[in-house]
Write a protein that holds these residues in place. Structure first.
Motif, PDB file in Angstrom:
ATOM      1  N   ASP A 186      16.938 -14.938 -45.885  1.00 21.67           N
ATOM      2  CA  ASP A 186      15.600 -15.489 -46.712  1.00 21.67           C
ATOM      3  C   ASP A 186      14.525 -14.627 -46.442  1.00 21.67           C
ATOM      4  OD1 ASP A 186      16.810 -18.042 -47.402  1.00 21.67           O
ATOM      5  OD2 ASP A 186      16.389 -18.909 -45.462  1.00 21.67           O
ATOM      6  N   ALA A 187      14.377 -13.922 -45.394  1.00 26.56           N
ATOM      7  CA  ALA A 187      13.316 -12.864 -45.334  1.00 26.56           C
ATOM      8  C   ALA A 187      13.570 -11.626 -46.170  1.00 26.56           C
ATOM      9  CB  ALA A 187      13.307 -12.405 -43.925  1.00 26.56           C
ATOM     10  N   ALA A 188      15.030 -11.117 -46.315  1.00 25.23           N
ATOM     11  CA  ALA A 188      15.450 -10.204 -46.991  1.00 25.23           C
ATOM     12  C   ALA A 188      15.222 -10.279 -48.433  1.00 25.23           C
ATOM     13  CB  ALA A 188      16.877  -9.813 -46.690  1.00 25.23           C
ATOM     14  N   VAL A 189      15.658 -11.494 -49.064  1.00 26.60           N
ATOM     15  CA  VAL A 189      15.239 -11.723 -50.353  1.00 26.60           C
ATOM     16  C   VAL A 189      13.756 -11.556 -50.761  1.00 26.60           C
ATOM     17  CG1 VAL A 189      15.049 -14.222 -50.513  1.00 26.60           C
ATOM     18  CG2 VAL A 189      16.212 -12.894 -52.256  1.00 26.60           C
ATOM     19  N   ASP A 190      12.900 -12.140 -49.876  1.00 29.29           N
ATOM     20  CA  ASP A 190      11.516 -11.828 -49.897  1.00 29.29           C
ATOM     21  C   ASP A 190      11.235 -10.318 -50.250  1.00 29.29           C
ATOM     22  OD1 ASP A 190      11.073 -14.558 -49.935  1.00 29.29           O
ATOM     23  OD2 ASP A 190      10.508 -14.664 -47.793  1.00 29.29           O
ATOM     24  N   GLU A 191      11.643  -9.475 -49.327  1.00 30.81           N
ATOM     25  CA  GLU A 191      11.684  -8.310 -49.349  1.00 30.81           C
ATOM     26  C   GLU A 191      11.990  -7.465 -50.772  1.00 30.81           C
ATOM     27  OE1 GLU A 191       9.450  -6.364 -47.625  1.00 30.81           O
ATOM     28  OE2 GLU A 191       9.213  -7.797 -46.028  1.00 30.81           O
ATOM     29  N   LEU A 192      13.365  -8.205 -51.132  1.00 31.57           N
ATOM     30  CA  LEU A 192      13.754  -7.637 -52.213  1.00 31.57           C
ATOM     31  C   LEU A 192      12.828  -7.849 -53.629  1.00 31.57           C
ATOM     32  CD1 LEU A 192      17.635  -8.481 -51.757  1.00 31.57           C
ATOM     33  CD2 LEU A 192      16.662  -6.191 -52.064  1.00 31.57           C
ATOM     34  N   GLU A 193      12.302  -9.157 -53.785  1.00 27.98           N
ATOM     35  CA  GLU A 193      11.329  -9.428 -54.712  1.00 27.98           C
ATOM     36  C   GLU A 193      10.096  -8.400 -54.653  1.00 27.98           C
ATOM     37  OE1 GLU A 193       8.187 -12.826 -55.967  1.00 27.98           O
ATOM     38  OE2 GLU A 193      10.033 -13.479 -54.817  1.00 27.98           O
ATOM     39  N   THR A 194       9.498  -8.012 -53.656  1.00 31.42           N
ATOM     40  CA  THR A 194       8.542  -7.563 -53.341  1.00 31.42           C
ATOM     41  C   THR A 194       8.820  -6.041 -53.831  1.00 31.42           C
ATOM     42  OG1 THR A 194       7.594  -8.558 -51.477  1.00 31.42           O
ATOM     43  CG2 THR A 194       6.934  -6.216 -51.599  1.00 31.42           C
ATOM     44  N   PHE A 195      10.072  -5.483 -53.533  1.00 33.89           N
ATOM     45  CA  PHE A 195      10.529  -4.092 -53.868  1.00 33.89           C
ATOM     46  C   PHE A 195      10.619  -4.222 -55.422  1.00 33.89           C
ATOM     47  CE2 PHE A 195      14.448  -1.925 -55.322  1.00 33.89           C
ATOM     48  CZ  PHE A 195      14.165  -0.765 -54.678  1.00 33.89           C
ATOM     49  N   THR A 196      11.187  -5.160 -55.954  1.00 37.29           N
ATOM     50  CA  THR A 196      11.472  -5.280 -57.330  1.00 37.29           C
ATOM     51  C   THR A 196      10.148  -5.177 -57.951  1.00 37.29           C
ATOM     52  OG1 THR A 196      13.575  -6.500 -56.933  1.00 37.29           O
ATOM     53  CG2 THR A 196      12.333  -6.503 -59.156  1.00 37.29           C
ATOM     54  N   ARG A 197       9.211  -6.033 -57.669  1.00 39.72           N
ATOM     55  CA  ARG A 197       7.835  -6.237 -58.421  1.00 39.72           C
ATOM     56  C   ARG A 197       7.215  -4.752 -58.323  1.00 39.72           C
ATOM     57  NH1 ARG A 197       5.759 -11.046 -59.646  1.00 39.72           N
ATOM     58  NH2 ARG A 197       6.777 -13.075 -58.733  1.00 39.72           N
ATOM     59  N   TYR A 198       7.159  -4.213 -57.191  1.00 37.36           N
ATOM     60  CA  TYR A 198       6.561  -2.791 -56.836  1.00 37.36           C
ATOM     61  C   TYR A 198       7.273  -1.820 -57.735  1.00 37.36           C
ATOM     62  CZ  TYR A 198       4.568   1.266 -55.246  1.00 37.36           C
ATOM     63  OH  TYR A 198       3.751   2.620 -54.862  1.00 37.36           O
ATOM     64  N   ALA A 199       8.737  -1.678 -58.026  1.00 42.48           N
ATOM     65  CA  ALA A 199       9.320  -0.707 -58.859  1.00 42.48           C
ATOM     66  C   ALA A 199       8.878  -0.881 -60.315  1.00 42.48           C
ATOM     67  CB  ALA A 199      10.816  -0.856 -58.662  1.00 42.48           C
ATOM     68  N   ILE A 200       8.771  -2.182 -60.689  1.00 38.47           N
ATOM     69  CA  ILE A 200       8.628  -2.303 -62.227  1.00 38.47           C
ATOM     70  C   ILE A 200       7.045  -2.630 -62.709  1.00 38.47           C
ATOM     71  CG2 ILE A 200      10.877  -3.227 -62.256  1.00 38.47           C
ATOM     72  CD1 ILE A 200       9.735  -5.859 -62.684  1.00 38.47           C
ATOM     73  N   ALA A 201       6.417  -2.750 -61.623  1.00 41.91           N
ATOM     74  CA  ALA A 201       4.942  -3.166 -62.185  1.00 41.91           C
ATOM     75  C   ALA A 201       4.080  -2.071 -63.062  1.00 41.91           C
ATOM     76  CB  ALA A 201       4.128  -3.605 -60.925  1.00 41.91           C
TER      77      ALA A 201
END
Length: 201
Positions: A183-198
């Motif tokens: 669950d914590a890992a998917v939160d980090e994946l979301e943050t990673f994704t948002r940063y990568a595409i923002a």
């Protein structure tokens, strides 16, 4: 051989055999899953298994196809329910992890079936499966986000592969180390994704 239009009983028997195949591959591994073991698990004869699938290859391919279809239907449904491309991308990332978290047996089947064998027909790296189809979907979502002006400009295929690789890396680690807080890992994946595409402006 079953007819082109199998009866309800035949369909139920086929599904039972597939479920037994999932159980065995996920616990014993692909090489150790024999037709005899599947038949024993299902409580039927080996001949009955062969009646429905004709060979181990046909049975395991049908099993893998069903698992992948369920997986992608789960992801597609959650993506389609989102109001905009950015929300759809986040839903994609969370659905990719969420399905695998809830269906560990299916993840094992996918990784076992796509591991490299002597014929070279399966992939070597755990977590990598149907990469073209999955990342093509994600690349399409990224392109939609760019057209809507929600994302920065980038090569959608490269970024889709990067996000997909991050997802696969997390899942591969989780399979080997179940204590990982997914669950914590998917939160980090979301943050990673948002940063990568923002957008940067």
């Amino acid at each position: 051989m079953p007819s082109d239009s199998p009866s309800f009983t035949e369909r139920a028997r086929r599904q039972q055999i597939i479920e037994c195949t999932i159980d065995l591959i996920s616990t014993k591994g692909y090489p150790a899953t024999s037709l005899s073991a599947i038949a024993e698990r299902a409580g039927i004869s080996k001949a009955a298994v062969l009646y429905h699938f004709t060979s181990k290859d046909n049975l395991t391919r049908a099993t893998l196809e069903q698992v992948l279809e369920r997986f992608m239907a789960y992801v597609s449904t959650r993506v389609a329910a989102q109001p905009d491309p950015l929300a759809a991308i986040v839903a994609y990332v969370r659905a990719m992890v969420g399905y695998q978290q809830a269906n560990r047996r299916h993840v094992r089947v996918i990784t076992e079936m796509l591991l490299d064998d002597e014929g070279g027909t399966r992939l070597k790296t755990p977590g990598r499966h149907d990469t073209h189809g999955r990342w093509q979907m994600l690349a399409g979502l990224l392109a939609e986000g760019q057209r809507a002006g929600l994302l920065r400009e980038f090569d959608t295929r490269s970024v889709a592969l990067a996000i997909g690789g991050a997802i696969d890396g997390v899942i591969a680690h989780w399979l080997d180390h179940p204590e990982l807080d997914l669950d914590a890992a998917v939160d980090e994946l979301e943050t990673f994704t948002r940063y990568a595409i923002a957008r940067r402006d």
